[in-house]
Every structure is written in structure tokens, then in C-alpha cells.
Design a protein around this motif. Sequence first.
Motif, short mmCIF file in Angstrom:
data_model
loop_
_atom_site.label_atom_id
_atom_site.label_comp_id
_atom_site.label_asym_id
_atom_site.label_seq_id
_atom_site.Cartn_x
_atom_site.Cartn_y
_atom_site.Cartn_z
N SER A 32 0.80 -1.22 0.00
CA SER A 32 0.00 0.00 0.00
C SER A 32 0.84 1.28 0.00
CB SER A 32 -0.92 0.02 1.24
OG SER A 32 -1.76 -1.11 1.30
N LYS A 85 -6.52 -3.35 -6.37
CA LYS A 85 -5.70 -2.18 -6.67
C LYS A 85 -6.56 -0.92 -6.71
CE LYS A 85 -2.15 -0.55 -9.89
NZ LYS A 85 -1.33 -0.91 -11.07
N GLY A 86 -6.13 0.11 -5.96
CA GLY A 86 -6.84 1.37 -5.94
C GLY A 86 -7.84 1.54 -4.82
N ILE A 116 -3.83 3.31 0.36
CA ILE A 116 -4.36 3.00 -0.97
C ILE A 116 -3.66 1.73 -1.43
CG2 ILE A 116 -4.73 3.79 -3.32
CD1 ILE A 116 -4.35 6.65 -2.35
N LYS A 133 -12.64 3.73 -3.45
CA LYS A 133 -11.72 3.30 -4.51
C LYS A 133 -11.34 4.48 -5.39
CE LYS A 133 -11.04 -0.38 -7.90
NZ LYS A 133 -11.64 -1.55 -8.58
N VAL A 134 -10.09 4.51 -5.81
CA VAL A 134 -9.64 5.50 -6.79
C VAL A 134 -10.25 5.14 -8.13
CG1 VAL A 134 -7.65 6.51 -7.98
CG2 VAL A 134 -7.46 5.84 -5.56
N LEU A 138 -5.34 6.95 -11.01
CA LEU A 138 -4.51 5.88 -10.46
C LEU A 138 -3.06 6.03 -10.91
CD1 LEU A 138 -4.71 3.43 -8.63
CD2 LEU A 138 -5.14 2.01 -10.64
N VAL A 141 -1.36 8.01 -8.31
CA VAL A 141 -1.07 7.17 -7.15
C VAL A 141 0.22 6.39 -7.38
CG1 VAL A 141 -1.86 5.19 -5.77
CG2 VAL A 141 -3.48 6.98 -6.45
N GLU A 142 0.34 5.79 -8.56
CA GLU A 142 1.53 5.01 -8.88
C GLU A 142 2.77 5.89 -8.95
OE1 GLU A 142 0.22 3.20 -12.49
OE2 GLU A 142 -0.61 1.44 -11.47
#
Length: 206
Positions: A32, A85-86, A116, A133-134, A138, A141-142
Motif C-alpha cells: 500500500s 488495486k486502488g 491505498i 476506490k480511486v 490511479l 497514485v503510482e
Amino acid sequence: PEYAPNTVKNIIKLVENGYYDGKVFYGTDEASLYFGRNAEGSVENATLSKVDSTVVQGTETDKEYEINGEFVANGFEANKLRHEKGVLSMCRMDYSQYMSGLTTQGYNSANAQVCIVLNDESSFNGIYAGFGKVIEGLDAVEYIANLDKVVPENPEEAATIDAFVDYPVIKDASVQTFGIEYDVETHEPFDYYNYMYEYYSSYYGG
């Protein structure tokens, strides 16, 4: 809210009252990306005035609080949100790793720290309160998750979460409530250190 209604209300009130403004993304682990700490990267939990309009900021009653964990292992069957994921999920303590019998206290110890999920983490299902959730961004975020991390001088003493060299700051957060007021159910935090002091004092006849 169909999965974790009180958790969602808690997040809405925190955002609405500016708790996350100026807070940071502070690091990652294999599972996360984490956010909610202060500018120095230290835990600074929210107090009641952020979620309860009857509590005045800075007064004696404006204390830290906790919310119950809304997930299956804690008897909350409605939360079927899978940690894919997300997904956003509440961080909490795990007191049972220090002493058996404190599982419930850990389950009900969430406040304002959030993660996340970066990969599908089925091991989180049913034991952490996923609540959102995103759905856009995303890639951002990454990008944050891949920023440079602090390299520990002694790898054997490395923390479980890899801290960023420079903390990305949440300049401001907003939420659309459509005029609806939300009441958050809270309880007093579990005082682990006082509990352990009293436990060992009793055990050793102190």
C-alpha cells in the motif's frame, strides 16, 4: 457507504473540516501507499472537534477518538469490498501481536490514517475496513508510490514502511456532501500502554 457507512462518514467529516489539508503521503510497503501523517511524517490523529460539531477545538473534551472496524472479522458482515488495486482502506493497530486477547481493541482502533492498495491484496479482505476506490488518477497514485525512498543505514533495523525522501503534501481536500450532515459514531481510544502497565503491575503483585 453500503460497505462501511460509519467509516465513510468519518472520512467525509475529516475532509469537510480540513483534517487532511497539509497532511502528507509518507511512504509505502509492498501492499500500500499511506497518507494522513503530519508534515514531519509523524502520526497526528484527529480529535473529536473534526467529526463532532458539539466539541470545541482545543478544549479538554477535544480528545483523540477511534471508530469501530467495519469488516467481517469484527462482526460487520456488510463490508464485501475486496482489497483490489486502488481501494482505500483504514489503517489500524494490531495489538494482538503484542498480547493475545487484544484482537478486538486493534480491530476498533482506526482514526484517520489511510492506505491505498497498490496491488490485489486478498489477505486484507475481512480484516481491514475498505471504504472507497480511486476511480480516476490511479497513474498519480503510482507516480507517488514510486518516488525516492529513504535508504536505511542499517537494513536490519528498517521500518516496515519505506518513507519518502520528500513527503508529497496534500494541499487541500474537498468533498461534496449535497447539504447532508453526517454523525460519526466514535469511542475513546484504547490506552495500550496503561493497559500493559496495569497488567504487569497486577501480574507481579505491584
